[in-house]
Design an enzyme around this catalytic site. Structure first.
Site, PDB file in Angstrom:
ATOM      1  N   SER A 197      25.886  74.572  24.177  1.00 42.41           N
ATOM      2  CA  SER A 197      26.279  73.214  23.809  1.00 42.41           C
ATOM      3  C   SER A 197      25.239  72.705  22.820  1.00 42.41           C
ATOM      4  O   SER A 197      24.087  73.146  22.833  1.00 42.41           O
ATOM      5  CB  SER A 197      26.382  72.298  25.033  1.00 42.41           C
ATOM      6  OG  SER A 197      25.211  72.341  25.806  1.00 42.41           O
TER       7      SER A 197
ATOM      8  N   GLU B 228      23.479  69.262  20.911  1.00 37.19           N
ATOM      9  CA  GLU B 228      23.281  67.803  20.974  1.00 37.19           C
ATOM     10  C   GLU B 228      23.013  67.240  19.577  1.00 37.19           C
ATOM     11  O   GLU B 228      22.202  67.780  18.833  1.00 37.19           O
ATOM     12  CB  GLU B 228      22.113  67.493  21.919  1.00 37.19           C
ATOM     13  CG  GLU B 228      21.902  65.997  22.108  1.00 37.19           C
ATOM     14  CD  GLU B 228      20.908  65.692  23.214  1.00 37.19           C
ATOM     15  OE1 GLU B 228      21.062  66.226  24.331  1.00 37.19           O
ATOM     16  OE2 GLU B 228      19.967  64.916  22.953  1.00 37.19           O
TER      17      GLU B 228
ATOM     18  N   ASP C   1      15.655  54.861  28.766  1.00 37.86           N
ATOM     19  CA  ASP C   1      14.237  54.465  28.793  1.00 37.86           C
ATOM     20  C   ASP C   1      14.129  52.957  28.966  1.00 37.86           C
ATOM     21  O   ASP C   1      15.018  52.210  28.562  1.00 37.86           O
ATOM     22  CB  ASP C   1      13.555  54.899  27.494  1.00 37.86           C
ATOM     23  CG  ASP C   1      13.280  56.397  27.488  1.00 37.86           C
ATOM     24  OD1 ASP C   1      12.933  56.935  28.559  1.00 37.86           O
ATOM     25  OD2 ASP C   1      13.428  57.018  26.424  1.00 37.86           O
TER      26      ASP C   1
ATOM     27  N   PHE D 146       5.808  63.829  20.571  1.00 38.08           N
ATOM     28  CA  PHE D 146       7.041  63.458  21.274  1.00 38.08           C
ATOM     29  C   PHE D 146       7.009  63.996  22.700  1.00 38.08           C
ATOM     30  O   PHE D 146       7.348  63.294  23.664  1.00 38.08           O
ATOM     31  CB  PHE D 146       8.221  64.037  20.479  1.00 38.08           C
ATOM     32  CG  PHE D 146       9.565  63.711  21.045  1.00 38.08           C
ATOM     33  CD1 PHE D 146       9.903  62.410  21.377  1.00 38.08           C
ATOM     34  CD2 PHE D 146      10.513  64.716  21.247  1.00 38.08           C
ATOM     35  CE1 PHE D 146      11.157  62.113  21.897  1.00 38.08           C
ATOM     36  CE2 PHE D 146      11.766  64.431  21.773  1.00 38.08           C
ATOM     37  CZ  PHE D 146      12.083  63.126  22.100  1.00 38.08           C
TER      38      PHE D 146
ATOM     39  N   HIS E 154      21.646  74.399  26.247  1.00 40.97           N
ATOM     40  CA  HIS E 154      21.926  73.156  25.521  1.00 40.97           C
ATOM     41  C   HIS E 154      20.886  73.060  24.409  1.00 40.97           C
ATOM     42  O   HIS E 154      19.685  72.986  24.687  1.00 40.97           O
ATOM     43  CB  HIS E 154      21.784  71.970  26.490  1.00 40.97           C
ATOM     44  CG  HIS E 154      22.143  70.644  25.901  1.00 40.97           C
ATOM     45  ND1 HIS E 154      23.427  70.298  25.538  1.00 40.97           N
ATOM     46  CD2 HIS E 154      21.368  69.555  25.620  1.00 40.97           C
ATOM     47  CE1 HIS E 154      23.438  69.051  25.065  1.00 40.97           C
ATOM     48  NE2 HIS E 154      22.203  68.583  25.099  1.00 40.97           N
TER      49      HIS E 154
HETATM   50  P1  FAD Z   1      17.114  58.863  36.318  1.00 37.67           P
HETATM   51  O1  FAD Z   1      17.684  60.197  36.593  1.00 37.67           O
HETATM   52  O2  FAD Z   1      17.746  57.690  36.948  1.00 37.67           O
HETATM   53  O3  FAD Z   1      15.595  58.835  36.727  1.00 37.67           O
HETATM   54  C1  FAD Z   1      14.659  59.683  36.102  1.00 37.67           C
HETATM   55  C2  FAD Z   1      13.527  59.951  37.053  1.00 37.67           C
HETATM   56  O4  FAD Z   1      12.813  58.748  37.317  1.00 37.67           O
HETATM   57  C3  FAD Z   1      14.027  60.471  38.357  1.00 37.67           C
HETATM   58  O5  FAD Z   1      14.059  61.879  38.333  1.00 37.67           O
HETATM   59  C4  FAD Z   1      13.036  59.897  39.330  1.00 37.67           C
HETATM   60  O6  FAD Z   1      12.023  60.834  39.523  1.00 37.67           O
HETATM   61  C5  FAD Z   1      12.467  58.673  38.681  1.00 37.67           C
HETATM   62  N1  FAD Z   1      13.079  57.504  39.308  1.00 37.67           N
HETATM   63  C6  FAD Z   1      14.034  56.699  38.775  1.00 37.67           C
HETATM   64  N2  FAD Z   1      14.356  55.718  39.640  1.00 37.67           N
HETATM   65  C7  FAD Z   1      13.592  55.902  40.720  1.00 37.67           C
HETATM   66  C8  FAD Z   1      13.445  55.224  41.949  1.00 37.67           C
HETATM   67  N3  FAD Z   1      14.179  54.126  42.230  1.00 37.67           N
HETATM   68  N4  FAD Z   1      12.547  55.691  42.845  1.00 37.67           N
HETATM   69  C9  FAD Z   1      11.819  56.795  42.589  1.00 37.67           C
HETATM   70  N5  FAD Z   1      11.892  57.474  41.422  1.00 37.67           N
HETATM   71  C10 FAD Z   1      12.767  57.054  40.506  1.00 37.67           C
HETATM   72  N6  FAD Z   1      17.871  58.495  26.513  1.00 37.67           N
HETATM   73  C11 FAD Z   1      18.630  57.644  25.778  1.00 37.67           C
HETATM   74  O7  FAD Z   1      18.263  56.467  25.622  1.00 37.67           O
HETATM   75  N7  FAD Z   1      19.797  58.059  25.184  1.00 37.67           N
HETATM   76  C12 FAD Z   1      20.263  59.336  25.324  1.00 37.67           C
HETATM   77  O8  FAD Z   1      21.316  59.679  24.804  1.00 37.67           O
HETATM   78  C13 FAD Z   1      19.489  60.257  26.118  1.00 37.67           C
HETATM   79  N8  FAD Z   1      19.906  61.527  26.294  1.00 37.67           N
HETATM   80  C14 FAD Z   1      19.172  62.359  27.115  1.00 37.67           C
HETATM   81  C15 FAD Z   1      19.666  63.657  27.335  1.00 37.67           C
HETATM   82  C16 FAD Z   1      18.957  64.533  28.171  1.00 37.67           C
HETATM   83  C17 FAD Z   1      19.514  65.925  28.415  1.00 37.67           C
HETATM   84  C18 FAD Z   1      17.725  64.116  28.775  1.00 37.67           C
HETATM   85  C19 FAD Z   1      16.938  65.068  29.633  1.00 37.67           C
HETATM   86  C20 FAD Z   1      17.234  62.841  28.538  1.00 37.67           C
HETATM   87  C21 FAD Z   1      17.960  61.942  27.718  1.00 37.67           C
HETATM   88  N9  FAD Z   1      17.514  60.640  27.479  1.00 37.67           N
HETATM   89  C22 FAD Z   1      18.270  59.786  26.710  1.00 37.67           C
HETATM   90  C23 FAD Z   1      16.224  60.174  28.038  1.00 37.67           C
HETATM   91  C24 FAD Z   1      16.389  59.398  29.352  1.00 37.67           C
HETATM   92  O9  FAD Z   1      17.143  58.232  29.140  1.00 37.67           O
HETATM   93  C25 FAD Z   1      15.003  59.038  29.861  1.00 37.67           C
HETATM   94  O10 FAD Z   1      14.297  60.182  30.262  1.00 37.67           O
HETATM   95  C26 FAD Z   1      14.976  57.945  30.918  1.00 37.67           C
HETATM   96  O11 FAD Z   1      13.630  57.512  31.092  1.00 37.67           O
HETATM   97  C27 FAD Z   1      15.465  58.401  32.299  1.00 37.67           C
HETATM   98  O12 FAD Z   1      16.833  58.469  32.343  1.00 37.67           O
HETATM   99  P2  FAD Z   1      17.509  59.408  33.486  1.00 37.67           P
HETATM  100  O13 FAD Z   1      18.964  59.296  33.404  1.00 37.67           O
HETATM  101  O14 FAD Z   1      16.925  60.752  33.406  1.00 37.67           O
HETATM  102  O15 FAD Z   1      17.005  58.597  34.761  1.00 37.67           O
END
Ligand code: FAD
Length: 304
Positions: free
Chosen positions: A17, A19, A111, A221, A271
């Site tokens: 895939s 991105e 973020d 980064f 990916h």
């Molecule tokens: P989550 O999975 O909700 O949390 C990430 C981690 O934070 C968890 O594993 C956990 O350890 C910790 N955490 C969160 N909440 C809690 C809690 N309540 N208690 C304890 N620990 C907690 N960002 C963008 O803005 N746009 C994008 O398109 C984008 N694409 C991405 C694609 C991929 C494949 C990846 C890996 C990252 C991407 N990101 C993107 C970055 C991502 O948004 C950031 O890393 C963000 O800080 C966390 O989002 P998440 O969905 O991983 O969060």
């Protein structure tokens, strides 16, 4: 046994895939569509389009996704975050993507709007994290839902156990695939995968591969993302700052070696973070002995 990278007879069957990010200028727009046309020949399982911090690229993400769906046959996933959005805002955006033909979301918390390193504040009327967003999406429709995974743990995560626990919550809520943050040490990935499986998580954990366009920029980064860049890469790129061709060759070697080594550990799905550029991805996949489709059907209509 490792593949003989010079021997295409050993062509592996890999699922790919790609991105992309939404272009920010006309020039970048042209570059993206040239890249899409070019990479379509590798017949990826899907392509995905990122969603900017704080929802700032909702419109560009939507128009990029719309065009991919209208002008190519590439299965297209939209990234979606819940930063600074109410549940109703998210539902509205999901409706727009669904109307464009999106059936697959990469569901992310996003973020913090104050920037990486600041504390994340969920919107009072919104989803608190990606696990809650996955549940919200699942309640809207039977979407395919991919999520993030962090082989070196997320920087905000207190420890690896809690990090994998969050992945488990996302899976329990309906995620069907995890795409990892990029990493360069396959031992770290293998250890992570073993811990994930031990936690009872069975969905595909797809390694995110970042071909290195520029080692210095990547290190900056990576440190924000909590990813390590092994010192063993320094000598490989040393002295190549002003030699773009040699640097690209080394970068393709490094990425192909990483994928090849992962295949020997039983991984066959990858990916690729393309950075909207085709040459390094092409060079990497060619080194692995992969063969492009004769005609790039998937991009038939993707005019520049
Ligand atoms: P989550 O999975 O909700 O949390 C990430 C981690 O934070 C968890 O594993 C956990 O350890 C910790 N955490 C969160 N909440 C809690 C809690 N309540 N208690 C304890 N620990 C907690 N960002 C963008 O803005 N746009 C994008 O398109 C984008 N694409 C991405 C694609 C991929 C494949 C990846 C890996 C990252 C991407 N990101 C993107 C970055 C991502 O948004 C950031 O890393 C963000 O800080 C966390 O989002 P998440 O969905 O991983 O969060």
């Amino acid at each position: 046994m490792a593949l003989d990278l010079a021997n295409p007879a050993q062509t592996p069957h890999l699922r790919l895939s790609f991105e992309f990010f939404p272009p920010k200028s006309e020039e970048m727009e042209g570059q993206l569509w040239a890249t899409v046309r070019d990479l379509a020949g590798w017949q990826p399982d899907f392509v995905s389009v990122t969603y900017g911090a704080g929802g700032t690229t909702r419109a560009p993400t939507l128009s990029t996704v719309r065009r991919l769906i209208a002008e190519t046959t590439l299965p297209t996933a939209a990234h979606l975050t819940c930063v600074d959005a109410t549940k109703a805002d998210v539902a509205h955006v999901v409706e727009e993507f669904r109307a464009a033909g999106v059936k697959h979301f990469v569901a992310l918390r996003g973020d913090p709007s104050g920037g990486v390193g600041t504390a994340y504040q969920p919107h009072p009327g919104g989803y608190e994290n990606a696990a809650a967003l996955v549940r919200g999406l699942r309640d809207i429709d039977d979407f395919e839902i991919s999520v993030s995974a962090y082989p070196e743990k997320h920087p905000e995560s207190p420890d690896e156990v809690l990090d994998i626990d969050m992945l488990k919550r996302k899976v329990d809520n309906g995620a069907t695939r995890a795409l990892t943050q990029f990493f360069f040490d396959n031992d770290i990935f293998e250890r992570y995968l073993n811990r994930v499986r031990a936690a009872g998580i069975t969905i595909p954990i797809v390694p995110g591969i970042m071909p290195i366009q520029n080692l210095t920029q990547l290190k900056r980064f990576a440190s924000m993302c909590g990813a390590t860049v092994p010192a063993r890469l320094d000598p490989r790129f040393a002295g190549l700052d002003d030699k773009p061709e040699e640097r690209a060759n080394v970068a393709a070697d490094v990425a192909a070696e990483q994928i090849d080594d992962l295949t020997t550990r039983g991984v066959n799905e990858f990916h690729l973070y393309t950075m909207n550029r085709a040459p390094l991805v092409n060079a990497t996949l060619a080194r692995l002995g992969l063969v492009r489709a004769a005609s790039a059907d998937n991009s038939a209509g993707a005019a520049a």
